[in-house]
Design a protein around this motif. Structure first.
Motif, PDB file in Angstrom:
ATOM      1  N   LEU A 170      -7.625  -6.300 -28.204  1.00 25.59           N
ATOM      2  CA  LEU A 170      -7.685  -7.593 -28.909  1.00 25.59           C
ATOM      3  C   LEU A 170      -8.910  -7.699 -29.818  1.00 25.59           C
ATOM      4  O   LEU A 170      -9.057  -8.688 -30.558  1.00 25.59           O
ATOM      5  CB  LEU A 170      -7.726  -8.733 -27.882  1.00 25.59           C
ATOM      6  N   GLU A 173      -9.166  -9.369 -33.413  1.00 27.37           N
ATOM      7  CA  GLU A 173      -7.852  -9.931 -33.777  1.00 27.37           C
ATOM      8  C   GLU A 173      -7.870 -11.459 -33.850  1.00 27.37           C
ATOM      9  O   GLU A 173      -8.752 -12.115 -33.300  1.00 27.37           O
ATOM     10  CB  GLU A 173      -6.820  -9.523 -32.723  1.00 27.37           C
ATOM     11  N   VAL A 195     -12.526 -11.468 -29.741  1.00 26.88           N
ATOM     12  CA  VAL A 195     -11.555 -11.713 -30.814  1.00 26.88           C
ATOM     13  C   VAL A 195     -12.237 -12.313 -32.034  1.00 26.88           C
ATOM     14  O   VAL A 195     -13.345 -12.875 -31.929  1.00 26.88           O
ATOM     15  CB  VAL A 195     -10.411 -12.646 -30.328  1.00 26.88           C
TER      16      VAL A 195
END
Ligand SMILES: Cc1cc2nc3c(=O)[nH]c(=O)nc-3n(C[C@H](O)[C@H](O)[C@H](O)COP(=O)(O)OP(=O)(O)OC[C@H]3O[C@@H](n4cnc5c(N)ncnc54)[C@H](O)[C@@H]3O)c2cc1C
Length: 486
Positions: A170, A173, A195
């Motif tokens: 992740l 992202e 993230v």
């Protein structure tokens, strides 16, 4: 050709806290012809299935463990998933029931055979028959997904907290988290720092109260190891503290004020932005749904890369989510923290004397006796059945009450030389009626929220009173409430 069908006196479904506890206590009572069916490749149930970052119990481990297998070695107040799994495995090993568990064996269908007076159980590895069929299949077993228009067009990655995709990185992202239940509260602080953007879609703000988690000290562990009484005291103290919450649940919801104050103080301390604070302030009474213990969730939401969206989702697009207010948010990964289906499909595959499945029955209204037996289902008992779960109290406490009850039932049958036992329909009706009456004024029904605690405005299956009262009622098998026959 005659196919050999294996017969066992007792077949237990599920190798979580319930199934393993049942196997241990039944063996101790002298029942040795038993087998535990487990569809997963490992034991542990909930604690094998959920592996999302931050997964841990919400009830302190000294209490969230078997009373007959205290563990002085918990590394924290709240054991993490892997530590709880290790604990369950260690207990199963120490009590010699590992060999009773058949892994990778899914129960496909179970039905009562009236002519033979036994259960016929089809599994992915063959057919068994059993004198007694005991379900410990758990209630948080199947992921629940919201119905989102356009979800099938989404081109990014998506998964549910129950099926965490550990192969998917992740980092950097844009992640959308849907749902704010207990699992989301645990994994959001874990993923937020990695993230680039986290959008949390919240339908209703949970009550968050201080968790006070900490590592246990070596001296503390030594003390617990050397002086077993201290373990009993610690367990008793946690039990009383948590049980006290019942004052809000089913005595008088005015007792909620100090708890709500605790939640409000924590919110004020941990979230600087007043607009965000307003979004995160619950609009229902604490206790209406499970209160969540966390020290890390609110600070994580107060970070610059996090946005809390309360507008609802209009549509999912290939690379974005459109809110009901028409705002389009770019998304690489969607994570569902939306909890579990209220009645796992497995209960549609357990059929009683009249050809009705447990699922068909329970969808009409929760029906059971003491959360452990169901009329129309001879020689069948379960853990955590309808009205056999507690609100905030440790599920293991309730499970142990049911185990004691079931073991006493089977022991009673053995002593009397009886072969068939079924709860009387009238006893069940009286019990369900009592549950409904006692539920009416509980905070679950009057607290102004919707949750898995309720269904169609009724208590979905919690025991609406003190867990120690439940323990007292299940201490002995009350055979007068049952048809017991040869
Ligand atoms: C993330 C999470 C955190 C939780 N934290 C807490 C907490 O802090 N305190 C608390 O009291 N409760 C908590 N719970 C609730 C938890 O589920 C119970 O505490 C407890 O683990 C239930 O044990 P069980 O044995 O009844 O069910 P489970 O642990 O669900 O075990 C049931 C087993 O049955 C198996 N099974 C089901 N169907 C079949 C089939 N057809 N064939 C073969 N096998 C089958 C499943 O694979 C599973 O292994 C939590 C739940 C979750 C999901």
């Amino acid at each position: 050709m005659v196919t050999h069908i294996e017969h066992r006196q007792i077949v237990i479904l599920g190798a979580g806290f319930g199934g393993i506890g049942l196997a241990i206590k039944l063996r101790e009572a002298g029942f040795e012809d038993l087998v535990v069916l487990e569809r997963a490749g490992d034991l542990g149930g909930t604690w094998q299935a959920n592996t999302y970052p931050g997964c841990a119990c919400d009830v302190p481990s000294q209490l969230y463990s078997y009373s007959f297998a205290p563990n002085p070695e918990w590394s924290r107040t709240y054991g993490r998933q892997s530590e709880i799994l290790d604990y369950i495995r260690a207990v199963a090993t120490r009590h010699g029931v590992l060999g009773d568990i058949r892994l990778d064996t899914e129960m496909l269908d179970a039905r009562w055979d009236e002519s033979e007076s036994r259960w016929r159980i089809e599994t992915s590895r063959g057919v068994l028959t059993a004198d007694y069929f005991l379900s410990a299949a758990g209630v948080f077993a199947e992921a629940k997904y919201p119905d989102l228009p356009g979800m099938e067009t989404f081109e990014g990655t998506s998964f549910h907290s129950l099926h965490w995709n550990h192969d998917h990185d992740l980092t950097g992202e844009r992640v959308a988290v849907i749902g704010t239940g207990a699992s989301a509260v645990q994994f959001v602080p874990e993923i937020q720092p990695a993230v680039s953007a986290l959008t949390l879609f919240q339908r209703s703000a949970p009550w968050i109260v201080p968790r006070m988690d900490r590592s246990t000290h070596a001296v503390e562990r030594l003390l617990l190891r050397r002086i077993p009484l201290t373990q009993k005291l610690v367990r008793g103290a946690w039990y009383s503290l948590i049980e006290g919450f019942g004052l809000v649940g089913f005595v008088d919801n005015r007792f909620r004020h100090p708890y709500e104050l605790l939640g409000r103080i924590q919110l004020r301390r941990q979230v600087r932005d007043p607009r965000l604070r307003a979004k995160l302030t619950p609009d229902y009474m604490i206790g209406c749904k499970r209160a969540i213990f966390s020290d890390a969730y609110l600070p994580a939401l107060d970070q610059d890369n996090v946005e809390v969206v309360t507008d609802g989702i209009a549509e999912v697009r290939p690379r974005s989510i459109l809110t009901r207010r028409g705002v389009e948010i770019g998304v690489d990964t969607i994570i569902f923290g939306t909890g579990f289906t209220p009645l796992p499909g497995i209960f549609d595959r357990i059929t009683g004397r009249d050809g009705l499945s447990i699922g068909e029955l329970q969808r009409k209204q929760p029906q059971a006796y003491l959360g452990a037996a169901i009329a129309g289902f001879p020689n069948f008992f379960s853990t955590l059945g309808p009205f056999g779960a507690a609100g905030n109290q440790s599920a293991v406490f309730m499970i142990e009450s049911q185990i004691a009850y079931i073991v006493d039932a089977l022991t009673t049958m053995r002593t009397r030389g009886a072969r068939r036992v079924e709860v009387r329909a009238g006893a069940q009706e009286d019990f369900v009626e009592e549950m409904r009456r006692r539920s009416a004024d509980t905070v679950w029904l009057t607290g102004g929220c919707e949750s898995y605690y309720t269904s169609d405005g009724q208590n979905a299956g919690l025991y609406p009173n003190w867990s120690f009262e439940y323990r007292r009622r299940t201490r002995r098998f009350d055979s007068d409430k049952y048809e017991v026959g040869a």
